[in-house]
Every structure is written in C-alpha cells, then in structure tokens.
Motif scaffolding. Structure first.
Motif, mmCIF file in Angstrom:
data_model
loop_
_atom_site.group_PDB
_atom_site.id
_atom_site.type_symbol
_atom_site.label_atom_id
_atom_site.label_comp_id
_atom_site.label_asym_id
_atom_site.label_seq_id
_atom_site.Cartn_x
_atom_site.Cartn_y
_atom_site.Cartn_z
ATOM 1 N N LYS A 61 0.821 -1.213 0.000
ATOM 2 C CA LYS A 61 0.000 0.000 0.000
ATOM 3 C C LYS A 61 0.856 1.264 0.000
ATOM 4 N N LEU A 62 1.965 1.256 0.721
ATOM 5 C CA LEU A 62 2.826 2.431 0.793
ATOM 6 C C LEU A 62 3.487 2.737 -0.549
ATOM 7 N N LYS A 63 3.686 1.707 -1.356
ATOM 8 C CA LYS A 63 4.302 1.887 -2.669
ATOM 9 C C LYS A 63 3.290 2.311 -3.730
ATOM 10 N N LYS A 64 2.007 2.146 -3.452
ATOM 11 C CA LYS A 64 0.973 2.423 -4.445
ATOM 12 C C LYS A 64 0.771 3.931 -4.598
ATOM 13 N N SER A 65 0.782 4.414 -5.835
ATOM 14 C CA SER A 65 0.642 5.840 -6.096
ATOM 15 C C SER A 65 -0.770 6.317 -5.768
ATOM 16 N N ARG A 66 -0.845 7.518 -5.205
ATOM 17 C CA ARG A 66 -2.139 8.151 -4.944
ATOM 18 C C ARG A 66 -2.424 9.276 -5.931
ATOM 19 N N ALA A 67 -1.609 9.373 -6.959
ATOM 20 C CA ALA A 67 -1.774 10.434 -7.952
ATOM 21 C C ALA A 67 -3.008 10.175 -8.807
ATOM 22 N N GLU A 68 -3.638 11.247 -9.247
ATOM 23 C CA GLU A 68 -4.742 11.132 -10.190
ATOM 24 C C GLU A 68 -4.160 10.985 -11.589
ATOM 25 N N LYS A 69 -4.239 9.787 -12.130
ATOM 26 C CA LYS A 69 -3.756 9.550 -13.485
ATOM 27 C C LYS A 69 -4.791 8.737 -14.253
ATOM 28 N N ASP A 70 -4.747 8.848 -15.550
ATOM 29 C CA ASP A 70 -5.712 8.166 -16.406
ATOM 30 C C ASP A 70 -5.466 6.659 -16.350
ATOM 31 N N LYS A 71 -6.453 5.912 -15.860
ATOM 32 C CA LYS A 71 -6.304 4.464 -15.696
ATOM 33 C C LYS A 71 -7.210 3.680 -16.641
ATOM 34 N N ARG A 72 -7.721 4.330 -17.657
ATOM 35 C CA ARG A 72 -8.625 3.650 -18.582
ATOM 36 C C ARG A 72 -7.888 2.607 -19.418
ATOM 37 N N TYR A 122 -20.631 12.418 -2.364
ATOM 38 C CA TYR A 122 -21.155 11.456 -1.388
ATOM 39 C C TYR A 122 -21.556 10.141 -2.029
ATOM 40 N N GLN A 123 -21.663 10.106 -3.366
ATOM 41 C CA GLN A 123 -21.954 8.863 -4.059
ATOM 42 C C GLN A 123 -20.688 8.083 -4.402
ATOM 43 N N VAL A 124 -19.522 8.657 -4.132
ATOM 44 C CA VAL A 124 -18.269 7.979 -4.454
ATOM 45 C C VAL A 124 -17.980 6.932 -3.375
ATOM 46 N N ILE A 125 -18.072 5.700 -3.768
ATOM 47 C CA ILE A 125 -17.874 4.596 -2.831
ATOM 48 C C ILE A 125 -16.429 4.111 -2.856
ATOM 49 N N ILE A 126 -15.816 4.112 -4.034
ATOM 50 C CA ILE A 126 -14.435 3.647 -4.187
ATOM 51 C C ILE A 126 -13.574 4.831 -4.630
ATOM 52 N N PRO A 127 -12.575 5.230 -3.861
ATOM 53 C CA PRO A 127 -11.737 6.380 -4.233
ATOM 54 C C PRO A 127 -10.645 5.983 -5.228
ATOM 55 N N HIS A 128 -10.184 6.950 -5.993
ATOM 56 C CA HIS A 128 -9.253 6.684 -7.092
ATOM 57 C C HIS A 128 -7.949 6.053 -6.635
ATOM 58 N N TYR A 129 -7.486 6.394 -5.434
ATOM 59 C CA TYR A 129 -6.171 5.921 -5.022
ATOM 60 C C TYR A 129 -6.134 4.428 -4.711
ATOM 61 N N CYS A 130 -7.292 3.783 -4.688
ATOM 62 C CA CYS A 130 -7.332 2.323 -4.523
ATOM 63 C C CYS A 130 -7.265 1.595 -5.860
ATOM 64 N N VAL A 131 -7.566 2.302 -6.954
ATOM 65 C CA VAL A 131 -7.890 1.669 -8.232
ATOM 66 C C VAL A 131 -6.668 1.606 -9.147
ATOM 67 N N ASP A 132 -6.519 0.461 -9.837
ATOM 68 C CA ASP A 132 -5.420 0.267 -10.788
ATOM 69 C C ASP A 132 -5.878 0.314 -12.238
ATOM 70 N N ALA A 133 -7.150 0.010 -12.497
ATOM 71 C CA ALA A 133 -7.648 0.008 -13.873
ATOM 72 C C ALA A 133 -9.124 0.373 -13.883
ATOM 73 N N VAL A 134 -9.531 1.134 -14.912
ATOM 74 C CA VAL A 134 -10.929 1.508 -15.107
ATOM 75 C C VAL A 134 -11.352 1.042 -16.501
ATOM 76 N N CYS A 135 -12.419 0.268 -16.572
ATOM 77 C CA CYS A 135 -12.881 -0.296 -17.838
ATOM 78 C C CYS A 135 -14.364 0.019 -18.026
ATOM 79 N N GLU A 136 -14.703 0.628 -19.147
ATOM 80 C CA GLU A 136 -16.112 0.886 -19.446
ATOM 81 C C GLU A 136 -16.725 -0.387 -20.026
#
Length: 352
Positions: free
Chosen positions: A18-29, A234-248
């Motif tokens: 977890k400490l190594k995981k980036s918390r930056a907002e980057k495009d994960k699509r 308030y509808q955001v259940i999962i924050p970006h800093y947990c996520v590695d990939a976003v797929c539509e």
C-alpha cells in the motif's frame, strides 16, 4: 512466488504494498481484456464483490475464464456463477462463507470439486466474520474481536481465527485476522478516468474490500467526467487511489442485476445452474460455447438473445423494463436509473 494464502493474512506485506501504491490522479482507462491480462495473475486470490447476482462483475469473471487464468484462490461471501472456474483449472481452492445462488440452488461445479477433493476449502467462515476480516484490513489493524462463530465448529476447523478472553469482561471473543486479497474487481454505475467510482443502491462490503485488496479493477456502466463525479462526492464509494484500472463495460453485471438499470435474467440463471451445469460434461459444453467460444461479453449476450428468439436490443430492453417493474413493486435493489437510450445503442453496437 509465495502462495496466495501466505499473502492473504500478511499484514506487513500488505502495508508495504500500500505504501508503494501511487495516490496520484492519473488516467487508468483500459480495455477489460487488458486489465485482466495485466492485473490478474495465475495463483492470485480474488474476492467476490457486490452480492451474489447483484452488481457482480460478471463480464470480468467471464473474461478471466477466456484468458484461462489458473489456480486462483476464491474468497466467497457469497460465491456465485464464477465458481465454475474450478472445472477448467481456474480455481484451486477457496475461503468460503457461502456458495450458491439462493432459490436457484447450489453451484454444481463447485460442489463436485469439493466432494471429489480437487477443490480445496481452506477455511469456512460466517458471513459476519469474513466481512470483519476485510473491515480489519480496511482499518489497518491486525485483527478485530467479535462474537461471531463462537460456539460453532467453525472455531475448530478455521485455522485463521482464535478464541480469547475479553480483557475487560473476561467473556470469550473470536479474534478475526485482517484479510488482504490479491485482486478485487468491482462493477459500478459510473467511474471517472481516475477510478473514483459511484454506486447507487447497496454497496454491501465493497468499501472495505477496495481498501483491503492489493490490486483493484473497476468496471463501470459508463465512464463520466471528473466534474460529474465531483458534483456529488457522497456517491463515491471507491476512491481513485485504490484503483489500478478503469474499464467501461456496459451491462457488465449481466446476467445479474444492476440496481436501477437492468434486472437479472432469472430464467437463464435457473436453466444454467439447475440444468446446464448439472454434470461435468454439460458444464464443459456450456463453457466452451458461451465463454471460450465468444470473443467478449457482448458476443455472449448476442448469442443468448438469439437463442431466446429476440433481437439483442429487445432482449436488453426487457431486462431494463423488469428492473423498473421490480423497483415499483419493491422486489429489486434500490437504485437510480437513467441513460437507457445510450445503453441500448452501446450494447447493440458492441454485440454486432
């Protein structure tokens, strides 16, 4: 590489990750195929999200099957149709609270594996205790104390829990260790390109799982702008800093239920679970036709729609109408719908 079970309760390893995981907002699509290929490794532990046939990431589960991932360790609370992986080398064993699909019955491939001894049940839990193991990981503590499972054989057969005395009252308590799955895949209503994810209706245990898991894939009905997400944080259940990939992945929960958008295909699920998966041979035939024999989720949906004698557009409209009817009569999971016209066009475009 260590076995999934060694990593599952390793608090130190999880903290380092977890400490190594980036918390930056980057495009994960990325595409679903890319996300599964990149982030799901043979031998990983993978935790069930959503709840049974409600908001489960079914498109992702089928893609794991298409890519023939091997020796996964399931964490099921509950486990549903994805447990069929076992008969194709995909599932080595599991930590379970429950496996089945309610009124549709038990999952035959899972049961056959357990009875034959080819699928290992590493531990059995109550729903509450397994949820608390994930909550402990979310909170960053090594374990939590609870009353769940006390007085049952689960305390004797589960190798990970301990019975102790409450230091204040002297009463017995069950010590539940923090659990850190390798992979969690969530299907949500909306997400932005960074991974901030919106869920309408019950989030179940997904808030804890998102923090507990090492690798997180989000599939969504639609990718929306960051401004849209910020308009109602308030509808955001999962924050970006947990996520590695976003797929539509529109209709990514099919053949399950997506609250407020489309209903599960009950007839299909009952036929599959009660009839088509009844034997190893019939399960193999189904899997080769609908999973290995299709290039993606949309080709699978089109094939099923045609077998129902319907145009794929009409078929999906029917499931969306059922969702409206179920909500009206109080039978569905609560949610807010919308964007149906876009989704009709999208599934038709991708399925053809």
């Amino acid at each position: 590489m260590s076995h999934a079970n060694d990593r599952l309760f390793d608090h130190k390893l999880a903290r380092e990750w977890k400490l190594k995981k980036s918390r930056a907002e980057k495009d994960k699509r990325m595409t679903l195929q890319e996300a599964i290929a990149t982030l799901v490794e043979d031998g990983d532990s993978i935790v069930e999200t959503g709840f049974a046939y409600v908001r489960g990431p079914m498109a992702a589960y089928w893609e794991i099957g298409r890519q023939r991932k091997k020796n996964l360790v399931g964490i099921f609370t509950p486990g549903g149709m994805n447990t069929a992986w076992h008969e194709f080398g995909g599932l080595e064993g599991a930590h379970v609270a429950y496996v089945g699909v309610e009124m549709r019955g038990l999952i035959s491939p899972f049961r056959r594996g357990v009875e034959a001894g080819t699928l290992k049940v590493y531990s059995e839990w109550s729903h509450g205790a397994l949820s608390l193991a994930l909550r402990a990981a979310e909170q960053g503590v090594n374990y939590v104390a609870c009353k769940s499972m006390l007085g049952t054989d689960l305390m004797r057969t589960n190798p990970y829990v301990r019975e102790a005395k409450d230091p204040w009252t002297g009463e017995p308590v069950c010590l539940v260790p923090a659990m850190y799955p390798d992979v969690a895949i969530f299907h949500v209503h909306h997400a932005d390109k960074y991974g901030n994810s919106r869920i309408w209706g019950p989030s179940v245990n997904d808030t804890a799982i998102a923090i507990a898991a090492r690798k997180v894939i989000v599939t969504c009905e639609r990718i929306v702008s960051p401004e849209d997400i910020r308009s109602n944080p308030y509808q955001v259940i999962i924050p970006h800093y947990c996520v590695d990939a976003v797929c539509e992945v529109p209709y990514g929960a099919y053949p399950g239920d997506m609250p407020g958008m489309y209903y599960f295909d009950r007839r299909l699920q009952e036929r599959v679970v009660r009839v088509e998966w009844k034997t190893r041979e019939s399960t193999k035939e189904w899997y080769e036709k609908y999973i290995l024999g299709t290039k993606d989720h949309y080709e699978m949906i089109q094939l099923i729609a045609e077998e129902e004698g319907m145009n794929v557009l009409e078929y999906m409209k029917r499931l969306e109408q059922l969702s409206c009817d179920a909500s009206y009569f109080g039978l569905g999971y609560w949610g807010v719908g919308g964007e149906r016209d876009w989704k009709y066009e999208e599934v038709a475009k991708r399925a053809i």
